[in-house]
Design an enzyme around this catalytic site. Sequence first.
Site, PDB file in Angstrom:
ATOM      1  N   PHE A   8       0.828  -1.201   0.000  1.00 29.69           N
ATOM      2  CA  PHE A   8       0.000   0.000   0.000  1.00 29.69           C
ATOM      3  C   PHE A   8       0.861   1.248   0.000  1.00 29.69           C
ATOM      4  O   PHE A   8       1.868   1.326   0.715  1.00 29.69           O
ATOM      5  CB  PHE A   8      -0.868   0.053   1.272  1.00 29.69           C
ATOM      6  CG  PHE A   8      -1.763  -1.129   1.478  1.00 29.69           C
ATOM      7  CD1 PHE A   8      -3.014  -1.199   0.882  1.00 29.69           C
ATOM      8  CD2 PHE A   8      -1.360  -2.186   2.283  1.00 29.69           C
ATOM      9  CE1 PHE A   8      -3.846  -2.285   1.087  1.00 29.69           C
ATOM     10  CE2 PHE A   8      -2.182  -3.280   2.503  1.00 29.69           C
ATOM     11  CZ  PHE A   8      -3.424  -3.334   1.892  1.00 29.69           C
ATOM     12  N   ASP A   9       0.436   2.242  -0.754  1.00 31.89           N
ATOM     13  CA  ASP A   9       0.901   3.599  -0.523  1.00 31.89           C
ATOM     14  C   ASP A   9       0.359   4.030   0.838  1.00 31.89           C
ATOM     15  O   ASP A   9      -0.576   3.421   1.366  1.00 31.89           O
ATOM     16  CB  ASP A   9       0.388   4.511  -1.641  1.00 31.89           C
ATOM     17  CG  ASP A   9       0.689   5.970  -1.398  1.00 31.89           C
ATOM     18  OD1 ASP A   9       1.851   6.295  -1.099  1.00 31.89           O
ATOM     19  OD2 ASP A   9      -0.260   6.780  -1.481  1.00 31.89           O
ATOM     20  N   ASN A  10       0.918   5.078   1.411  1.00 34.72           N
ATOM     21  CA  ASN A  10       0.489   5.506   2.750  1.00 34.72           C
ATOM     22  C   ASN A  10      -0.460   6.709   2.678  1.00 34.72           C
ATOM     23  O   ASN A  10      -1.673   6.562   2.787  1.00 34.72           O
ATOM     24  CB  ASN A  10       1.716   5.827   3.598  1.00 34.72           C
ATOM     25  CG  ASN A  10       1.387   6.056   5.052  1.00 34.72           C
ATOM     26  OD1 ASN A  10       0.772   5.207   5.694  1.00 34.72           O
ATOM     27  ND2 ASN A  10       1.799   7.189   5.597  1.00 34.72           N
ATOM     28  N   ASP A  11       0.089   7.904   2.466  1.00 36.31           N
ATOM     29  CA  ASP A  11      -0.727   9.122   2.450  1.00 36.31           C
ATOM     30  C   ASP A  11      -1.652   9.131   1.243  1.00 36.31           C
ATOM     31  O   ASP A  11      -1.217   8.965   0.100  1.00 36.31           O
ATOM     32  CB  ASP A  11       0.181  10.351   2.410  1.00 36.31           C
ATOM     33  CG  ASP A  11       1.007  10.484   3.671  1.00 36.31           C
ATOM     34  OD1 ASP A  11       0.519  11.066   4.641  1.00 36.31           O
ATOM     35  OD2 ASP A  11       2.144   9.963   3.683  1.00 36.31           O
ATOM     36  N   LEU A 163      -1.499  -0.819  -4.213  1.00 40.55           N
ATOM     37  CA  LEU A 163      -2.641   0.093  -4.166  1.00 40.55           C
ATOM     38  C   LEU A 163      -2.152   1.498  -3.839  1.00 40.55           C
ATOM     39  O   LEU A 163      -1.491   1.713  -2.817  1.00 40.55           O
ATOM     40  CB  LEU A 163      -3.627  -0.366  -3.092  1.00 40.55           C
ATOM     41  CG  LEU A 163      -4.811   0.572  -2.808  1.00 40.55           C
ATOM     42  CD1 LEU A 163      -5.764   0.620  -3.998  1.00 40.55           C
ATOM     43  CD2 LEU A 163      -5.557   0.126  -1.548  1.00 40.55           C
TER      44      LEU A 163
END
Length: 217
Positions: A8-11, A163
């Site tokens: 996953f991307d974070n922000d 994602l």
Amino acid sequence: MAIRGILFDNDGTLVDTHDLILASMRFGTREVLGRVIPDEKLMAKVGIPLADQMLDFTDSIEQRDELLRVYREFNHAHHDDAVKLFPGVLEGLAALHEAGFKLGVVTSKMHWLAQRGLEITGAWEHLEGLIGPDDCPESKPDPGPILAGARMLGLSPEECIYLGDAPFDIHAGNAAGCTSAAALWGMFDRTDLEPEQPDWWCDSFADFVAQVRQQAR
């Protein structure tokens, strides 16, 4: 090849820090450059390392470094009160973890700060690890960080989904050979993401989880 891991991307994907990032950008550019920059330009390249973003606002390395210092001072001072997960993220991560998927994060935010936000929100307990810009010499949209994330999970890129909500995320995921999934609840519109041709479109985190489950059948 069967999907066994999710990165996953974070922000803009797991954590909703849009308002904090924008406030930090506004404060830093006003303080250091003494001018007001339109919000759309301030947020145009969220998703790549912050030092690279700052070069859109000045050609001076000295000013770039001062922008970084002032931005981070403001951002870190307000971070813990502002960080929060998007709806359905905590429940979705728990369900994916319980289903046996290996989960990790690949982000352009510094490792310690990204991990802190994930710990505060409770998401960290469902994750196996995190790749930040201080963990990898390359940065998105280069596939390097995604490849490092797959190695962290002990999987091949083809066994992973990535994602993210930014064009840089989709580009990096595709280049790495992952299944790329576009998060439409983040900081970028569908029109921004369409040129990168993600494999999946996801309207919400719950929608993403449902698509993973459908694919796993």
